[in-house]
Design a protein around this motif. Structure first.
Motif, PDB file in Angstrom:
ATOM      1  N   LEU A 158      42.958  34.434 109.435  1.00 49.32           N
ATOM      2  CA  LEU A 158      42.195  33.561 110.334  1.00 49.32           C
ATOM      3  C   LEU A 158      41.672  34.317 111.551  1.00 49.32           C
ATOM      4  CD1 LEU A 158      44.337  30.317 110.209  1.00 49.32           C
ATOM      5  CD2 LEU A 158      42.079  30.693 109.220  1.00 49.32           C
ATOM      6  N   VAL A 159      42.471  35.210 112.106  1.00 51.11           N
ATOM      7  CA  VAL A 159      42.016  36.008 113.254  1.00 51.11           C
ATOM      8  C   VAL A 159      40.872  36.926 112.827  1.00 51.11           C
ATOM      9  CG1 VAL A 159      42.692  37.841 114.841  1.00 51.11           C
ATOM     10  CG2 VAL A 159      44.152  35.865 114.544  1.00 51.11           C
ATOM     11  N   GLY A 160      40.962  37.516 111.636  1.00 51.87           N
ATOM     12  CA  GLY A 160      39.895  38.369 111.139  1.00 51.87           C
ATOM     13  C   GLY A 160      38.599  37.607 110.946  1.00 51.87           C
ATOM     14  N   CYS A 161      38.685  36.418 110.376  1.00 49.27           N
ATOM     15  CA  CYS A 161      37.481  35.586 110.209  1.00 49.27           C
ATOM     16  C   CYS A 161      36.890  35.209 111.561  1.00 49.27           C
ATOM     17  CB  CYS A 161      37.813  34.325 109.422  1.00 49.27           C
ATOM     18  SG  CYS A 161      38.142  34.621 107.689  1.00 49.27           S
ATOM     19  N   ALA A 162      37.727  34.871 112.510  1.00 56.12           N
ATOM     20  CA  ALA A 162      37.240  34.507 113.842  1.00 56.12           C
ATOM     21  C   ALA A 162      36.532  35.685 114.501  1.00 56.12           C
ATOM     22  CB  ALA A 162      38.396  34.026 114.714  1.00 56.12           C
ATOM     23  N   GLU A 163      37.064  36.893 114.343  1.00 59.34           N
ATOM     24  CA  GLU A 163      36.419  38.065 114.928  1.00 59.34           C
ATOM     25  C   GLU A 163      35.070  38.342 114.273  1.00 59.34           C
ATOM     26  OE1 GLU A 163      38.951  41.480 115.018  1.00 59.34           O
ATOM     27  OE2 GLU A 163      40.425  40.483 116.298  1.00 59.34           O
ATOM     28  N   VAL A 164      34.974  38.164 112.963  1.00 59.89           N
ATOM     29  CA  VAL A 164      33.696  38.367 112.273  1.00 59.89           C
ATOM     30  C   VAL A 164      32.662  37.384 112.788  1.00 59.89           C
ATOM     31  CG1 VAL A 164      32.545  38.116 110.047  1.00 59.89           C
ATOM     32  CG2 VAL A 164      34.666  39.408 110.209  1.00 59.89           C
ATOM     33  N   PHE A 165      33.007  36.115 112.871  1.00 62.37           N
ATOM     34  CA  PHE A 165      32.047  35.122 113.343  1.00 62.37           C
ATOM     35  C   PHE A 165      31.681  35.336 114.806  1.00 62.37           C
ATOM     36  CE2 PHE A 165      33.768  32.483 109.747  1.00 62.37           C
ATOM     37  CZ  PHE A 165      32.608  32.553 108.990  1.00 62.37           C
ATOM     38  N   THR A 166      32.644  35.774 115.611  1.00 63.94           N
ATOM     39  CA  THR A 166      32.350  36.064 117.014  1.00 63.94           C
ATOM     40  C   THR A 166      31.390  37.232 117.129  1.00 63.94           C
ATOM     41  OG1 THR A 166      34.502  35.244 117.690  1.00 63.94           O
ATOM     42  CG2 THR A 166      33.380  36.688 119.232  1.00 63.94           C
ATOM     43  N   PHE A 167      31.616  38.274 116.331  1.00 71.53           N
ATOM     44  CA  PHE A 167      30.743  39.447 116.365  1.00 71.53           C
ATOM     45  C   PHE A 167      29.330  39.081 115.932  1.00 71.53           C
ATOM     46  CE2 PHE A 167      28.860  43.164 114.269  1.00 71.53           C
ATOM     47  CZ  PHE A 167      28.804  44.019 115.361  1.00 71.53           C
ATOM     48  N   GLY A 185      27.888  36.155 116.159  1.00 71.08           N
ATOM     49  CA  GLY A 185      27.283  35.354 117.232  1.00 71.08           C
ATOM     50  C   GLY A 185      26.873  36.202 118.418  1.00 71.08           C
ATOM     51  N   GLN A 186      27.698  37.169 118.800  1.00 72.36           N
ATOM     52  CA  GLN A 186      27.352  38.054 119.908  1.00 72.36           C
ATOM     53  C   GLN A 186      26.141  38.909 119.559  1.00 72.36           C
ATOM     54  OE1 GLN A 186      30.882  40.317 120.640  1.00 72.36           O
ATOM     55  NE2 GLN A 186      31.649  38.891 122.180  1.00 72.36           N
ATOM     56  N   LEU A 187      26.110  39.444 118.354  1.00 74.96           N
ATOM     57  CA  LEU A 187      24.997  40.280 117.939  1.00 74.96           C
ATOM     58  C   LEU A 187      23.697  39.490 117.932  1.00 74.96           C
ATOM     59  CD1 LEU A 187      24.255  43.095 116.946  1.00 74.96           C
ATOM     60  CD2 LEU A 187      24.651  42.297 114.623  1.00 74.96           C
ATOM     61  N   SER A 188      23.756  38.279 117.436  1.00 77.03           N
ATOM     62  CA  SER A 188      22.567  37.436 117.439  1.00 77.03           C
ATOM     63  C   SER A 188      22.121  37.119 118.856  1.00 77.03           C
ATOM     64  CB  SER A 188      22.878  36.135 116.669  1.00 77.03           C
ATOM     65  OG  SER A 188      21.786  35.261 116.741  1.00 77.03           O
ATOM     66  N   SER A 189      23.058  36.837 119.731  1.00 78.03           N
ATOM     67  CA  SER A 189      22.730  36.516 121.116  1.00 78.03           C
ATOM     68  C   SER A 189      22.117  37.720 121.819  1.00 78.03           C
ATOM     69  CB  SER A 189      23.986  36.059 121.856  1.00 78.03           C
ATOM     70  OG  SER A 189      23.716  35.853 123.225  1.00 78.03           O
ATOM     71  N   PHE A 190      22.686  38.901 121.607  1.00 79.10           N
ATOM     72  CA  PHE A 190      22.159  40.116 122.251  1.00 79.10           C
ATOM     73  C   PHE A 190      20.777  40.467 121.730  1.00 79.10           C
ATOM     74  CE2 PHE A 190      26.794  41.564 122.848  1.00 79.10           C
ATOM     75  CZ  PHE A 190      26.891  40.817 124.003  1.00 79.10           C
ATOM     76  N   MET A 191      20.545  40.246 120.435  1.00 75.68           N
ATOM     77  CA  MET A 191      19.237  40.554 119.871  1.00 75.68           C
ATOM     78  C   MET A 191      18.171  39.596 120.403  1.00 75.68           C
ATOM     79  SD  MET A 191      19.677  43.218 118.297  1.00 75.68           S
ATOM     80  CE  MET A 191      18.686  43.715 116.939  1.00 75.68           C
ATOM     81  N   ASN A 192      18.546  38.344 120.660  1.00 80.84           N
ATOM     82  CA  ASN A 192      17.585  37.388 121.224  1.00 80.84           C
ATOM     83  C   ASN A 192      17.228  37.749 122.650  1.00 80.84           C
ATOM     84  OD1 ASN A 192      17.369  35.848 118.925  1.00 80.84           O
ATOM     85  ND2 ASN A 192      18.982  34.423 119.539  1.00 80.84           N
TER      86      ASN A 192
END
Length: 60
Positions: free
Chosen positions: A39-48, A50-57
């Motif tokens: 669960l922690v691994g999945c949460a880190e993937v989704f967080t990454f 989301g961050q990457l998408s936000s930074f690219m925008n």
């Protein structure tokens, strides 16, 4: 947190059932921690993602 809480309840139940109060360590398999790490691994993937998408925008 729910997985950690369930694991702690299982561990405490094992201690009381087998009278392990005097032991330095409790004989519980490490495999009980796999759901938490998954669960922690999945949460880190989704967080990454989301961050990457936000930074690219912000760059465009």
């Amino acid at each position: 947190m729910v997985c950690a809480g369930v694991l702690e309840v299982i561990r405490l139940e094992m201690v009381s059932r087998n009278n392990y109060y005097e032991l330095g360590h409790i004989p519980v398999s490490i495999l009980w921690q796999l759901p938490q790490y998954f669960l922690v691994g999945c949460a880190e993937v989704f967080t990454f993602i989301g961050q990457l998408s936000s930074f690219m925008n912000k760059l465009s």
